[in-house]
Structure formats: C-alpha cells, structure tokens
Design a protein around this motif. Sequence first.
Motif, PDB file in Angstrom:
ATOM      1  N   THR A  15       0.834  -1.193   0.000  1.00 51.79           N
ATOM      2  CA  THR A  15       0.000   0.000   0.000  1.00 51.79           C
ATOM      3  C   THR A  15       0.870   1.243   0.000  1.00 51.79           C
ATOM      4  N   ARG A  16       0.625   2.126  -0.950  1.00 50.95           N
ATOM      5  CA  ARG A  16       1.444   3.305  -1.170  1.00 50.95           C
ATOM      6  C   ARG A  16       0.866   4.503  -0.404  1.00 50.95           C
ATOM      7  N   THR A  17       1.607   5.587  -0.351  1.00 46.43           N
ATOM      8  CA  THR A  17       1.178   6.740   0.440  1.00 46.43           C
ATOM      9  C   THR A  17      -0.077   7.402  -0.118  1.00 46.43           C
ATOM     10  N   ASP A  18      -0.401   7.174  -1.389  1.00 45.33           N
ATOM     11  CA  ASP A  18      -1.622   7.731  -1.969  1.00 45.33           C
ATOM     12  C   ASP A  18      -2.795   6.759  -1.858  1.00 45.33           C
ATOM     13  N   GLY A  19      -2.583   5.631  -1.158  1.00 44.09           N
ATOM     14  CA  GLY A  19      -3.641   4.638  -0.980  1.00 44.09           C
ATOM     15  C   GLY A  19      -3.696   3.589  -2.072  1.00 44.09           C
ATOM     16  N   SER A  20      -2.928   3.752  -3.122  1.00 45.12           N
ATOM     17  CA  SER A  20      -2.924   2.756  -4.193  1.00 45.12           C
ATOM     18  C   SER A  20      -2.234   1.484  -3.713  1.00 45.12           C
ATOM     19  N   TYR A  22       0.158  -1.600  -4.792  1.00 40.28           N
ATOM     20  CA  TYR A  22       1.182  -1.999  -5.759  1.00 40.28           C
ATOM     21  C   TYR A  22       1.367  -3.515  -5.664  1.00 40.28           C
ATOM     22  N   GLU A 176       8.944   7.360  -4.925  1.00 42.77           N
ATOM     23  CA  GLU A 176       8.147   8.568  -4.662  1.00 42.77           C
ATOM     24  C   GLU A 176       6.977   8.314  -3.716  1.00 42.77           C
ATOM     25  N   LEU A 177       6.285   7.206  -3.876  1.00 48.46           N
ATOM     26  CA  LEU A 177       5.099   6.927  -3.059  1.00 48.46           C
ATOM     27  C   LEU A 177       5.346   5.862  -1.999  1.00 48.46           C
TER      28      LEU A 177
END
Length: 230
Positions: A15-20, A22, A176-177
């Motif tokens: 889970t990435r910082t934007d909620g996506s 991966y 980045e994320l």
Amino acid sequence: MRRVLIVMSAADTWTRTDGSRYPTGYWAEEVAAPYERFVAAGFDVDFASPGGVLQPLDQHSADPQVAGPECGRWVEHAENALRKHGPLLALEDVELGTYDAVVLPGGHGPVVDLHQDANLGRVLVDADTRGAVIGAVCHGPAGLLSAVEPDGSWRFAGRRMAAFTDEEEQLFGTAELAPWLLASRLRQRGAMLTDGAAYQAHIERDGNLFTGQNPASSGPMAEAIVAALS
C-alpha cells in the motif's frame, strides 16, 4: 548435513502513500540463485513465511526488460523449488536452534510484513545468539528490523550491511510513493550501510551476517554463505 531456512514474505500488495495498492511478490532470482547454490552444496533447505502463505511471483522478476535475459530460468527454478518443498512452514512454528542459516530474499514484500514480524524476530535473535549464519538480499534486510530486543533496541544496530539503495528504489520508479525507504530506515536504526553501484553485485559480511544489495547480489551472497558453512 547443513540446514538452511529461506524466509519469504507473505505479502502480495504494497500500500502506497496515496492509498494505491502496488502488486508485489517474491523476486525469482533472489529465491532461485541461493537455493541452487545451497542444494549444490548438499544443504537441506526449508521455506517459511508468515502463516505459511505462499507469496506470488513478482511479475517484474519475469520481465527480461527489468530482470535481464536469464530471468526465465530463475522463474522456472524458483517455481520448481517451491513446488518440491510443498507447503511452506509457518514462521510461528519454526523450531529455534534448528537451522545453520536463515536467509531472507526480497521483492517488496519484506517492507510490508517481515520488518515487523515478531516470529521472524524470534528466529533471527536465536540465530544470531547461536552464531548461525544470517543472510538477506535486496529488500530482504527489511526483515532484520524485526529483531528487536526486550528494551526496544535493534539487534543489528552497528552492523555493516548492504541493502537495496534509495537510488535503486528511485531508478526502479517506486521511491516517490513509498511509505518509507529501506536504506534510509536501516541507517536510522543504526546500520552501517555501504552502497555499491546501482544494480551491480555488492555484498557485505559482518561476522555471521551476510547481505546483498540487489538481485545481482543473490548468487554471490549465497556463495559466501556456502563457503562459510563449508
């Protein structure tokens, strides 16, 4: 006969910082290259993960444009090894004092689960106390973060090691994320991290601790472990 435990993540997404979310999984070369060398040396190999869950293959590790022209061979060998050894052991059921080496391959999964897995921490502290070999490659060193002492200190603080670098994470396109970057976190916790050239083999040994920077380091790290155990 020497016994080696290869500990894999159980995570299939990051889970990435934007909620996506991966997709992730085990990196074929980081499983297959050490396994090949351990078996060739006559070692007995087991696989374990949190809950005994078999992580999927990270599809990037099957892409020649990402993982190089030999990646098909690594995928085949990793899949065969995992089939041969049947159900993975659950980390919580691993008997302490059993293995001569504990080895952590990468893929991004270890930064999802292994970095805070208390059962892995128990296994690593036991192995380090006994002087057993501990190996970790690429994102595998995230699992070392689980080895927390009762007073909250980190078992591997002050140790020299290699791991997937912040530069490599940026080049791979996942920095980045990322909720946190592995190399930066290891340094924050007190690791003496050394950086080799991006995506070139680079390993470190500090006593019984063997670490590799990236997938290309998997085989050289395993060879160093074999030499130490032989």
